[in-house]
Enzyme design. Structure first.
Site, PDB file in Angstrom:
ATOM      1  CG  ASP A  92     -42.781  34.770 -54.478  1.00 20.60           C
ATOM      2  OD1 ASP A  92     -42.970  33.769 -55.203  1.00 20.60           O
ATOM      3  OD2 ASP A  92     -42.150  34.726 -53.405  1.00 20.60           O
ATOM      4  CG  ASP A 116     -44.295  32.475 -51.242  1.00 27.49           C
ATOM      5  OD1 ASP A 116     -44.536  31.820 -52.270  1.00 27.49           O
ATOM      6  OD2 ASP A 116     -43.212  33.060 -51.031  1.00 27.49           O
ATOM      7  CD  GLU A 117     -45.918  31.745 -56.913  1.00 27.37           C
ATOM      8  OE1 GLU A 117     -45.704  32.522 -57.860  1.00 27.37           O
ATOM      9  OE2 GLU A 117     -45.378  30.644 -56.811  1.00 27.37           O
TER      10      GLU A 117
HETATM   11  N1  DCP Z   1     -40.584  25.807 -50.258  1.00 32.98           N
HETATM   12  C1  DCP Z   1     -40.216  24.520 -49.894  1.00 32.98           C
HETATM   13  N2  DCP Z   1     -39.360  23.800 -50.699  1.00 32.98           N
HETATM   14  C2  DCP Z   1     -38.877  24.346 -51.854  1.00 32.98           C
HETATM   15  C3  DCP Z   1     -39.260  25.646 -52.233  1.00 32.98           C
HETATM   16  C4  DCP Z   1     -40.112  26.365 -51.402  1.00 32.98           C
HETATM   17  O1  DCP Z   1     -40.658  24.025 -48.848  1.00 32.98           O
HETATM   18  N3  DCP Z   1     -38.045  23.628 -52.614  1.00 32.98           N
HETATM   19  C5  DCP Z   1     -41.476  26.581 -49.354  1.00 32.98           C
HETATM   20  C6  DCP Z   1     -40.653  27.440 -48.399  1.00 32.98           C
HETATM   21  C7  DCP Z   1     -40.768  28.821 -48.959  1.00 32.98           C
HETATM   22  C8  DCP Z   1     -42.124  28.824 -49.622  1.00 32.98           C
HETATM   23  O2  DCP Z   1     -42.320  27.481 -50.064  1.00 32.98           O
HETATM   24  O3  DCP Z   1     -40.643  29.809 -47.930  1.00 32.98           O
HETATM   25  C9  DCP Z   1     -42.252  29.781 -50.765  1.00 32.98           C
HETATM   26  O4  DCP Z   1     -41.360  29.428 -51.821  1.00 32.98           O
HETATM   27  P1  DCP Z   1     -40.553  30.490 -52.644  1.00 32.98           P
HETATM   28  O5  DCP Z   1     -39.987  29.789 -53.825  1.00 32.98           O
HETATM   29  O6  DCP Z   1     -41.382  31.701 -52.899  1.00 32.98           O
HETATM   30  O7  DCP Z   1     -39.316  30.860 -51.715  1.00 32.98           O
HETATM   31  P2  DCP Z   1     -39.208  31.893 -50.547  1.00 32.98           P
HETATM   32  O8  DCP Z   1     -40.459  32.670 -50.341  1.00 32.98           O
HETATM   33  O9  DCP Z   1     -38.719  31.191 -49.321  1.00 32.98           O
HETATM   34  O10 DCP Z   1     -38.032  32.844 -51.007  1.00 32.98           O
HETATM   35  P3  DCP Z   1     -38.077  33.982 -52.161  1.00 32.98           P
HETATM   36  O11 DCP Z   1     -37.775  35.251 -51.431  1.00 32.98           O
HETATM   37  O12 DCP Z   1     -37.005  33.592 -53.113  1.00 32.98           O
HETATM   38  O13 DCP Z   1     -39.447  33.958 -52.759  1.00 32.98           O
HETATM   39 MG    MG Z   2     -41.436  33.542 -51.953  1.00 32.88          MG
END
Ligand code: DCP
Ligand code: MG
Length: 363
Positions: free
Chosen positions: A18, A116-117
């Site tokens: 992720d 992203d995963e």
């Molecule tokens: N995303 C979004 N709205 C949300 C959750 C996520 O638009 N409620 C988008 C933005 C994130 C991406 O999806 O960058 C990936 O989600 P993640 O839950 O993996 O969150 P992040 O990668 O940003 O942070 P982490 O380091 O916690 O994985």
């Molecule tokens: Mg993420």
């Protein structure tokens, strides 16, 4: 109970990756002057009067309490000097494709589960130390080639790999070997299980179930009366014996669009026009991907943040905008109670696995 490991075979080794603060990290990679700063990706905060929500934010912004899905106005209050940026989706889709290409290059079954995963089934490597070496190489390659960091979990099941990748974010690598599986899971709060949200957590708390250990030990009959047959799968997860496979062909699971009104509204014409626009937009996405869907879900968030969703599964797969629009309006009528609406959304899912691209490839 089914034996955990089929006799004569090695344990499965699943890798879950992720990306860390994905959208924000991509922006920080493109604009090095943002590194080390609180960066928030989402709606325009308009000096605290903005509507809409945070998509994600850098870890520096998380130190101020900002989180995904939080109202952007609240994020502004928590950290007014953060750098607020609108999302650049095409850029993130490109970065995602670059990450997936690096993963694919290793030749293991790959299942991308979101932008992203992804899961990789690396059982073929035979041992956890060998899988750990691969995970280190993947992290290095992504950092060197894309300038992005990620977190990886390695475990004998998909769910545990996913939980593990989250444990030491950002930049983490967490390995759960079979002999440590239950000691890893047991003390965790039930909320760590993907799919257990606030509501299920509250029901479980009421039943005296707080940790995964409590869930694994609970009387299955009682669990079934509360959660239906999904309780069996849930308890299997808690016991670390979930066996779902890394499914290579699963790509996009749903496409969705949502919008926050500039002012909350109960104007039925405006709401209907917005629903039309969202349906058109999401169907265009469907046709770009040559997909057909069967399930339409409509989401309405009222003033005060109460959110209602309703889904309908159509009798046939469709890519037809008029069919989707009609279904969306019917669902909207079912959940619209006349109160002022803040946000409207539509999601299409249950895609036909025999899509046009695959048919073309088949001839
Ligand atoms: N995303 C979004 N709205 C949300 C959750 C996520 O638009 N409620 C988008 C933005 C994130 C991406 O999806 O960058 C990936 O989600 P993640 O839950 O993996 O969150 P992040 O990668 O940003 O942070 P982490 O380091 O916690 O994985
Ligand atoms: Mg993420």
């Amino acid at each position: 109970m089914e034996p955990d490991i089929v006799q004569g075979t090695s344990p499965r080794i699943i890798l879950h990756l992720d990306m860390d603060s994905f959208y924000a990290s991509v922006e920080m990679q493109d604009r090095p002057e943002l590194r080390g700063k609180p960066v928030v990706i989402g709606a325009d905060p308009k000096q605290g009067k903005g509507r809409g929500v945070v998509a994600t934010c850098s870890y520096e912004a998380r130190a101020f309490g900002i989180r995904s899905a939080m109202p952007i106005s609240q994020a502004f209050v928590l950290c007014p000097h953060a750098v607020f940026l609108p999302p650049d989706f095409p850029r993130y889709v490109k970065a995602s494709a670059d990450v997936m290409a690096i993963l694919k290059a290793h030749g293991f079954p790959l299942q991308q589960v979101s932008i992203d995963e992804a899961f990789l089934d690396v059982s073929r490597l035979g041992t956890f130390p060998a899988a750990t070496d691969l995970a280190v190489r993947i992290k290095d390659t992504i950092l060197t080639h894309l300038g992005l960091t990620c977190s990886i979990g390695l475990a004998p099941t998909k769910v545990v790999a996913k939980i593990a990748s989250d444990v030491h974010k950002p930049g983490g690598l967490t390995v759960v070997e079979p002999e440590n599986l239950f000691s890893f899971l047991a003390p965790m709060p039930v909320r760590k299980i993907p799919g257990i949200g606030k509501k299920s957590e509250a029901v479980l708390f009421e039943m005296g179930i707080r940790t995964i250990r409590d869930l694994a030990a609970y009387d299955i009959q009682v669990l079934i009366t509360r959660f239906g047959r999904s309780a069996i799968a849930l308890q299997d997860i808690a016991a670390g014996i979930e066996r779902s496979e890394v499914e290579e062909r699963e790509g996009v699971k749903s496409v969705s669009r949502e919008t926050t009104f500039t002012d909350d509204t109960d104007d039925e014409h405006l709401i209907a026009a917005m629903m039309d626009a969202l349906a058109e937009d999401v169907c265009r996405n469907l046709s770009d991907e040559s997909l057909h869907c069967r399930t339409v879900t409509v989401k309405v968030r009222y003033q005060g943040f109460v959110t209602k969703t309703k889904a309908r599964t159509l009798p046939h797969y469709t890519g037809d905008t008029a069919t989707v629009r009609t279904c969306a309006h019917s669902l909207l009528r079912d959940i619209f109670d006349g109160r002022k609406i803040r946000l409207l959304g539509i999601r299409l899912s249950s895609f036909d696995t025999c899509d046009a691209r695959q048919m073309t490839l088949g001839v």
